[in-house]
Design a protein around this motif. Structure first.
Motif, PDB file in Angstrom:
ATOM      1  N   ALA A 234    -106.885 -33.536  -9.246  1.00  0.00           N
ATOM      2  CA  ALA A 234    -107.884 -33.322 -10.293  1.00  0.00           C
ATOM      3  C   ALA A 234    -107.294 -32.499 -11.436  1.00  0.00           C
ATOM      4  O   ALA A 234    -107.570 -32.767 -12.603  1.00  0.00           O
ATOM      5  N   ARG A 235    -106.459 -31.515 -11.094  1.00  0.00           N
ATOM      6  CA  ARG A 235    -105.902 -30.673 -12.165  1.00  0.00           C
ATOM      7  C   ARG A 235    -104.953 -31.460 -13.051  1.00  0.00           C
ATOM      8  O   ARG A 235    -104.972 -31.301 -14.272  1.00  0.00           O
ATOM      9  N   GLY A 238    -106.698 -33.268 -15.682  1.00  0.00           N
ATOM     10  CA  GLY A 238    -107.354 -32.515 -16.752  1.00  0.00           C
ATOM     11  C   GLY A 238    -108.612 -31.789 -16.326  1.00  0.00           C
ATOM     12  O   GLY A 238    -109.420 -31.404 -17.172  1.00  0.00           O
ATOM     13  N   ALA A 239    -108.817 -31.579 -15.014  1.00  0.00           N
ATOM     14  CA  ALA A 239    -110.048 -30.928 -14.565  1.00  0.00           C
ATOM     15  C   ALA A 239    -109.985 -29.413 -14.769  1.00  0.00           C
ATOM     16  O   ALA A 239    -108.946 -28.801 -14.577  1.00  0.00           O
TER      17      ALA A 239
ATOM     18  N   LEU B  68     -98.020 -28.078 -12.136  1.00  0.00           N
ATOM     19  CA  LEU B  68     -98.794 -27.602 -10.990  1.00  0.00           C
ATOM     20  C   LEU B  68     -98.171 -26.344 -10.404  1.00  0.00           C
ATOM     21  O   LEU B  68     -98.817 -25.599  -9.691  1.00  0.00           O
ATOM     22  N   PRO B  86    -101.071 -27.746 -15.908  1.00  0.00           N
ATOM     23  CA  PRO B  86    -101.284 -29.192 -15.928  1.00  0.00           C
ATOM     24  C   PRO B  86    -101.921 -29.631 -17.244  1.00  0.00           C
ATOM     25  O   PRO B  86    -102.614 -28.854 -17.897  1.00  0.00           O
ATOM     26  N   ASN B  87    -101.640 -30.842 -17.624  1.00  0.00           N
ATOM     27  CA  ASN B  87    -102.194 -31.397 -18.850  1.00  0.00           C
ATOM     28  C   ASN B  87    -102.233 -32.906 -18.671  1.00  0.00           C
ATOM     29  O   ASN B  87    -101.266 -33.485 -18.205  1.00  0.00           O
ATOM     30  N   PRO B  88    -103.352 -33.524 -18.996  1.00  0.00           N
ATOM     31  CA  PRO B  88    -103.465 -34.968 -18.733  1.00  0.00           C
ATOM     32  C   PRO B  88    -102.500 -35.832 -19.545  1.00  0.00           C
ATOM     33  O   PRO B  88    -102.436 -37.028 -19.318  1.00  0.00           O
ATOM     34  N   PHE B 100    -110.148 -39.822  -3.812  1.00  0.00           N
ATOM     35  CA  PHE B 100    -111.262 -39.037  -3.288  1.00  0.00           C
ATOM     36  C   PHE B 100    -112.137 -39.954  -2.438  1.00  0.00           C
ATOM     37  O   PHE B 100    -112.712 -40.911  -2.971  1.00  0.00           O
ATOM     38  N   ILE B 111    -112.058 -40.327 -12.946  1.00  0.00           N
ATOM     39  CA  ILE B 111    -111.995 -38.861 -12.853  1.00  0.00           C
ATOM     40  C   ILE B 111    -111.409 -38.211 -14.099  1.00  0.00           C
ATOM     41  O   ILE B 111    -111.984 -37.282 -14.669  1.00  0.00           O
ATOM     42  N   ALA B 115    -113.373 -35.691 -16.450  1.00  0.00           N
ATOM     43  CA  ALA B 115    -112.961 -34.288 -16.520  1.00  0.00           C
ATOM     44  C   ALA B 115    -112.746 -33.854 -17.966  1.00  0.00           C
ATOM     45  O   ALA B 115    -112.933 -32.690 -18.303  1.00  0.00           O
ATOM     46  N   ARG B 116    -112.368 -34.806 -18.805  1.00  0.00           N
ATOM     47  CA  ARG B 116    -112.115 -34.439 -20.194  1.00  0.00           C
ATOM     48  C   ARG B 116    -113.272 -34.818 -21.107  1.00  0.00           C
ATOM     49  O   ARG B 116    -113.156 -34.743 -22.327  1.00  0.00           O
TER      50      ARG B 116
END
Ligand SMILES: Nc1ncnc2c1ncn2[C@@H]1O[C@H](COP(=O)(O)OP(=O)(O)O)[C@@H](O)[C@H]1O
Ligand SMILES: [Mg+2]
Lengths: 333, 262
Positions: A234-235, A238-239, B68, B86-88, B100, B111, B115-116
Motif C-alpha cells: 500500500a505504501r 501511495g497510501a 521502503l 515511497p512514492n507512486p 489483498f 488501490i 490512495a491518491r
C-alpha cells in the motif's frame, strides 16, 4: 430406506427434496406422532402435582402435532423454508419425545418435585399468566443491552485498533487491558456506584465493559498481526497512514473483530443478571433474581428460555452480518 | 494492446542512482550485512536486469529504490534527489503477488488510484490495464480464486495503473508456467517501449535478463556487491537463438560460477 435417502438429501441441504414416494416427509409424520404422544399423555394421565396449564399444554402440543402432520405432505412445496424444516426433522421428533418425558416425570409421576423442577406446562402457565410483565422485562433488558453492547463494541473496536496500531498506545494500554479483562463484573459494582450518576448508567457500563473487552483484545491482536507486506504494498502505491489504518489494517483484522464481537455477545448476556442487580425495577435479569428469591423456579426457567432464544437469534443475525462482510473468506477458511 | 497503453500513458522516466550503498539488517543478537558498497547508475528509460544468487540482497536493493527502507550507508537518489520514502512514481511489484484477499481483482488494481484520490478521473485505466494483462474477465474474482500466474499478473496491473516512472520488478515471472512467462516477457517489453518508464528487473533467469534488458548486473553472494556488468546491444525483438546472446549467456553463466554445458 426412503428415510435414509432423505437423510442424505437433507444433510447436504441444497438438493431438491422431491422424493419419488409422493413427496411425504417421513420425519414430519414421526414428529407429529411424538407431539401427539406428548399431548395425549398430558391430557390423559392425572396430575400428581398441579401446575395449572394441563389443558392448554395438551392443546399446544396437539396443534404442534397437527402442524407437523400438515407439513409432512406440504413441506416440499415450501422452498428453502421447507428445506430448513426438513433439515431439523430429527430435532422435532426428539423434541416431542422430550416434552412427553419431561411432562410425565414432573407433573404426572412427581419424581422431579416442585418447586425445583417445572413441567413444560408449568412454563406455559408462566407465559400465560405473567406475559405482560415478561414483555416489559424484555423491553427494559433490550434497552440496557442495546445501549451497553453497542457502545461497548464501538469503544472496544476503536480502542483495539489504536492498541494494535500504535506502539505507544499498546505500551500503556495492553497491560491495563490485561489487568481489567479477568475482573468479574460484580467486582466493579462498588466503584460504578460512585462514578456514575445513576444505577442505570452503571448497568450500561457493566454490559459495555463485558462486551467491549473481548472486542478490544481481539481487534488489537488482529491489527498487530496484519502481514507487513500489505503495508509495504500500500505504501509503494501511495497510501498514507489513514489509508493504511482504514483500508488495510481494519479489513485485514475484521475476521478477528468478529470473533471478539461473538464473545462479547455471550459475555454481555451473562453479565445482564449482575447489571440488573443495581436497583433495576424491571428486566429479565431482575426477573430471574426476583423469582429465584421467591423460589418461583418455573418463572426462572421461563425467563431463561426467553433469554436463550433472544441470544441465539442475535448470534444468528451476527452470522448473517459476518457472511456479508467477510464473503471473501469463503474460499480461504 | 500496447497501442491502448500508449494512448493513455502519461508516464515519463527517471534516473536512478545507487551511490556506495551498503545495508544491513539488525537481528536480535547479530547484524546481517546484505549489501556491500553497491554503486549503480541507471539512466532514464533504461531497462536493467539484476542477477544474483538467492538470498544475496536483490529484493533489499529494490526495497531501497522503492523508498521502503533507507540504506545503512550511501545514498539512493532519483533524478539527483535523494529518495526519502515511497512514492507512486516508483512502484515495486513484489515477489509474491501480495494481493489483498478481501478485495476483488478490480479493487486491488484500484488501490493506488484510491490512495491518491484519483479514482474518479482515472477509473477507466483499470479496465485498460486489466485488458492488458488479460484479466478483464476476472475483474470481480477474489485473489483466492486466481491461479498463481493470474495473481502475479494482477499485481503487475496494480502497479501499471499508476503509470510509474520507475518500475521495480522482483522476479515477477518466477511463478508463471513457461508459456505464460514468454508471453508476459514480450508484453512487458512492449509496455516498456511504449510507456518509456525506467525498469529494474530482478530475475534468476539468465535468458530472461538477456532477452529483456539493456544492461545485466551480476551480484555476488551476500553481502552483495556488483561482480560483473554486461551491456546487451542487440536490437529488439531479440531471438533466443541469436549467436551473440548465446555467447553472452555462456559468459554470464561462467561469472555466476556455472560451466557451459549445463
Ligand atoms: N526485514 C528483514 N530483516 C532481517 N533480515 C532480512 C530482512 N529482509 C531480508 N533479510 C535477509 O537479507 C538477506 C537478503 O534478502 P533478500 O534481499 O530478500 O535476498 P534476495 O531477494 O536476493 O533473495 C537474506 O539473508 C534475508 O534473510
Ligand atoms: Mg528476493
Amino acid at each position: 430406506m426412503s428415510a435414509a435417502i432423505e437423510e442424505t438429501f437433507s444433510g447436504t441441504g441444497r438438493q431438491s427434496v422431491t422424493l419419488p414416494l409422493a413427496g411425504i416427509w417421513r420425519n414430519g409424520l414421526l414428529a407429529a406422532g411424538t407431539w401427539l404422544l406428548a399431548s395425549a399423555l398430558t391430557y390423559g394421565l392425572p396430575d400428581v402435582i398441579t401446575w395449572g396449564a394441563t389443558g392448554p399444554f395438551a392443546a399446544v402440543t396437539l396443534v404442534g402435532a397437527l402442524i407437523f402432520l400438515a407439513l409432512s405432505v406440504t413441506v416440499h412445496r415450501l422452498g428453502s423454508t421447507g428445506r430448513t424444516l426438513v433439515h431439523y426433522g430429527p430435532w422435532f421428533i426428539v423434541l416431542g419425545l422430550w416434552l412427553a418425558a419431561w411432562e410425565v416425570l414432573t407433573a404426572k409421576l412427581g419424581w422431579l418435585p416442585k418447586p425445583f423442577f417445572s413441567p413444560p406446562e408449568g412454563l406455559l402457565h408462566v407465559y400465560m399468566t405473567d406475559w405482560d410483565r415478561l414483555l416489559i422485562c424484555i423491553a427494559y433488558t433490550g434497552r440496557l443491552w442495546g445501549l451497553g453492547f453497542f457502545s461497548g463494541i464501538f469503544v472496544g473496536f476503536a480502542g483495539g485498533v489504536a492498541l494494535g496500531w500504535s506502539k505507544r498506545f499498546a505500551y500503556w494500554g495492553m497491560p491495563l487491558l490485561k489487568l481489567i479483562g479477568p475482573v468479574p463484573a460484580s467486582a466493579w459494582i462498588p466503584c460504578t456506584f460512585f462514578i456514575f450518576p445513576s444505577t442505570f448508567h452503571a448497568s450500561i457500563f457493566l454490559v459495555a465493559l463485558a462486551s467491549g473487552i473481548p472486542v478490544a483484545i481481539l481487534t488489537a491482536a488482529g491489527v498487530s498481526q496484519v502481514n507487513r507486506s500489505f503495508y509495504d504494498v500500500a505504501r509503494t502505491l501511495g497510501a498514507d497512514n489513514r489509508f493504511l489504518i482504514f483500508k488495510v489494517a481494519i479489513p485485514a483484522a475484521l475476521p478477528n473483530v468478529f470473533v471478539g464481537i461473538f464473545m462479547g455477545l455471550y459475555y454481555s448476556f451473562a453479565v445482564l443478571v449482575v447489571a440488573e442487580m443495581l436497583g433495576a425495577k424491571f428486566g429479565l435479569g431482575w426477573y430471574l433474581q426476583f423469582n429465584t428469591a421467591y423460589s418461583a423456579y418455573a418463572n426462572v426457567y421461563a425467563a431463561l428460555i426467553i433469554m436463550a432464544l433472544i441470544c441465539a437469534g442475535l448470534v444468528r443475525l451476527l452470522f448473517v452480518a459476518r457472511d456479508r462482510l467477510l464473503g471473501w473468506q469463503k474460499g480461504i477458511l | 494492446m500496447s497501442v491502448a497503453f500508449a494512448e493513455a500513458s502519461v508516464a515519463g522516466s527517471i534516473a536512478l542512482d545507487f551511490e556506495g550503498v551498503s545495508h544491513r539488517y539488525d537481528l536480535d543478537d547479530k547484524t546481517l550485512e546484505v549489501l556491500d558498497n553497491v554503486s549503480l547508475a541507471i539512466e532514464p528509460g533504461e531497462f536493467v536486469a539484476l542477477l544474483g544468487p538467492s538470498g544475496c540482497g536483490k529484493s533489499t536493493l529494490l526495497r531501497l529504490a522503492a523508498g521502503l527502507e533507507a540504506p545503512t550507508a550511501g545514498s539512493v537518489s532519483e533524478d539527483g534527489q535523494p529518495i526519502l520514502g515511497p512514492n507512486p512514481d516508483r512502484i515495486l511489484v513484489f515477489q509474491d503477488a501480495t494481493l489483498f484477499p478481501w478485495r476483488t481483482v478490480r479493487a486491488n488494481v484500484a488501490i493506488g488510484l484510491e490512495a491518491r484520490g484519483l479514482i474518479c478521473e482515472r477509473e477507466y485505466r483499470i479496465d485498460e490495464v486489466l485488458k492488458l494483462v488479460k484479466l478483464d474477465g476476472f475483474a470481480d474474482f477474489y485473489p483466492h480464486q486466481l491461479s498463481g500466474g493470474m495473481a502475479q499478473r494482477a499485481a503487475l496491473a496494480r502497479a501499471l495503473v499508476n503509470d510509474p516512472k520507475l518500475l521495480l520488478l522482483d522476479e515477477p515471472f518466477g511463478k508463471l508456467d513457461s508459456l505464460t512467462r514468454l508471453r508476459m516477457q514480450k508484453e512487458l517489453l512492449d509496455l516498456w517501449k511504449s510507456a518509456g518508464f525506467t525498469a529494474l528487473l530482478v530475475t534468476h533467469d539468465v535468458e530472461e535478463a538477456l532477452l529483456l534488458a539493456d544492461r545485466v548486473i551480476v551480484l555476488s553472494d551476500r553481502p552483495a556487491s556488483i561482480v560483473a556488468e554486461l551491456r546487451v546491444d542487440q536490437p529488439h525483438p531479440r531471438r533466443r537463438d541469436d549467436a551473440k546472446l548465446i555467447a553472452l549467456r555462456a559468459s554470464l553463466l561462467e561469472t555466476l560460477g556455472i560451466s557451459h554445458d549445463v
